[in-house]
Design a protein around this motif. Sequence first.
Motif, PDB file in Angstrom:
ATOM      1  N   CYS A   1      11.111   6.715   2.633  1.00 33.69           N
ATOM      2  CA  CYS A   1      10.537   5.913   3.714  1.00 33.69           C
ATOM      3  C   CYS A   1      11.022   6.453   5.056  1.00 33.69           C
ATOM      4  O   CYS A   1      12.040   7.146   5.129  1.00 33.69           O
ATOM      5  CB  CYS A   1      10.934   4.444   3.563  1.00 33.69           C
TER       6      CYS A   1
ATOM      7  N   ASP B   1       3.272   2.956   1.385  1.00 38.67           N
ATOM      8  CA  ASP B   1       3.460   2.404   2.729  1.00 38.67           C
ATOM      9  C   ASP B   1       3.802   0.918   2.659  1.00 38.67           C
ATOM     10  O   ASP B   1       4.701   0.443   3.361  1.00 38.67           O
ATOM     11  CB  ASP B   1       2.189   2.582   3.567  1.00 38.67           C
ATOM     12  N   ASP B   2       3.080   0.186   1.823  1.00 38.18           N
ATOM     13  CA  ASP B   2       3.311  -1.253   1.722  1.00 38.18           C
ATOM     14  C   ASP B   2       4.704  -1.549   1.169  1.00 38.18           C
ATOM     15  O   ASP B   2       5.369  -2.488   1.617  1.00 38.18           O
ATOM     16  CB  ASP B   2       2.244  -1.905   0.829  1.00 38.18           C
TER      17      ASP B   2
ATOM     18  N   LYS C   1      -1.621   3.867  -0.299  1.00 39.52           N
ATOM     19  CA  LYS C   1      -1.194   2.732   0.513  1.00 39.52           C
ATOM     20  C   LYS C   1      -0.051   1.941  -0.119  1.00 39.52           C
ATOM     21  O   LYS C   1       0.751   1.332   0.588  1.00 39.52           O
ATOM     22  CB  LYS C   1      -2.396   1.809   0.765  1.00 39.52           C
TER      23      LYS C   1
ATOM     24  N   GLU D   1       7.296  -0.851   3.926  1.00 39.53           N
ATOM     25  CA  GLU D   1       7.246  -1.921   4.921  1.00 39.53           C
ATOM     26  C   GLU D   1       7.910  -3.190   4.388  1.00 39.53           C
ATOM     27  O   GLU D   1       8.719  -3.829   5.069  1.00 39.53           O
ATOM     28  CB  GLU D   1       5.805  -2.216   5.316  1.00 39.53           C
TER      29      GLU D   1
ATOM     30  N   GLU E   1       7.346   2.999   6.919  1.00 41.16           N
ATOM     31  CA  GLU E   1       6.254   3.421   6.039  1.00 41.16           C
ATOM     32  C   GLU E   1       6.714   4.619   5.234  1.00 41.16           C
ATOM     33  O   GLU E   1       7.828   5.120   5.413  1.00 41.16           O
ATOM     34  CB  GLU E   1       5.008   3.757   6.862  1.00 41.16           C
TER      35      GLU E   1
END
Length: 509
Positions: free
Chosen positions: A138, A110-111, A107, A114, A120
């Motif tokens: 990304c 993804d974070d 995660k 973002e 993501e």
Amino acid sequence: MNRSKAAGLPRRGARLLAGALAASTVVVGVGTGTATAAGAGGAGPVGAGVCAGSGPLPYSCARPGDLIDVTLGELHPTQAVLGFDQVFYKQGRYGSDRDEAAGGVNKRFDDWCETNGQGEAASVGPGARLDDPASFTCTVPLGQETAESLAPMKTAVVGPGGKLYLTDGHHTLTSFLEGPDGSTRLPVRLRVTDNFSSLSTAAFWQRMTAEKKVWLRDENNRPLGVEQLPSRLGISNFRDDPYRSLVYFTRGIGYEVPDGATEFLEFSWGSWLRGKHDTNAYDLTSPGPYLDLVKSASKSMAALDADAVVDDGRTAAQLGRIAEWNGGKKETGGDFAKLSRPLADPKPGKLAESLDYKARVVRAPECTARITGVRNGPLTVTNGVTCAERAALRGPVTVRAGAALVLTGSMLEGPLQADGAAAVHVCGSSLTGPVAVSRTAGPVRAGGPGCTANSVTGAVVLTGNTGGVQFAANTITGPLVCSANAPAPDNTGRENEVRGPRTGQCAGV
């Protein structure tokens, strides 16, 4: 993403590309080679000579809407408290291999994408790290950002001297800093909302306060002065507000973050809940009682009238209150059911992951004496637990047998020696001088879960400690020597950076 030091400055080709962002102040076109701070939200022009050209420019040249590449160590917080349990959830998730085992990516990638305005994670190579953006990609390439991809970006205000003040993203960026590959050098991109660099320090804080871009309340909702704000990120530099964590866990159950959300929205909810629910009446280390509190609090939020004032003139509707608790679903469905999933579930709930990580945090002993501000001269701790919190200690520190020392967010200029101590905790601190800790009966902690890493200029010697040694992610300029510690020192999966020889038990730490 090009991570040269010069890349810390406004990226001319990465301005807002399409329409006004939901939470933005200004939309700016592609740069023309000059920059001013006189646009909306600005405080006045920046010298054309300083800001002319297309190369690297000072942060003081950034305009509202500019996207700037920064490192975490450059950012100054605008709040003094965090919801630690929210950070613990992120830490548990970032340090787990569940996402990869399920065929996805961790995660934290993804974070990061973002936060960087790039959607993501698209691909994550073997051994990929956040501090090496070339090791993953990304879904939105640089230069192809859209209003939708830019909207979740964290925001900053440029202050006097070109300093950057973070106005959104304290939890996320602290989680990056404390994560498996985190450090003050970790790169991230932010969106500038305002440039107040031409203001005096006093006028800057007056404007920040007037425009509600700073949260000046402590963990008990009492007023704070701006001088009490942390100077840098890192969980050890903040205070824990359980109501801020509570609000995070009610998201999707009692409220949703609305479009155009104001800064510090969750703190406003926390201020209101403080008068309705007592967190001290619940065991916040156990899933059952914690879920009971979340259910009770979120039902109170959803039961509010839309126009009911929650905090500081903001209504429940403005703060995103959900009209029907849990989206109108029963406890066995919706976001409440997701939150309730145990750790053994293939997709555990946020609360379970938070509490699992929380259980790994070694708690510091209760303070019997506190030191803040500047202290000159030798300090000898002969009994009890002396806590130095955001202090500057100039002189040698000695911890006698049976006593304990806790250094948090502090600076020590002088040697630190502890022999036979009850406990030694050093978190988020800078030490100049040799450090020698031996025969400690209780925990020795320098970095690790819930404890921000430290920097030490000088030798570090850890010998014969029997209460457990956590030594993680620290930067040591000098030798690191460890022997006869039982058990051997643990870096909790975050290797130390040692600019000197490592010997004994710390050869691989």
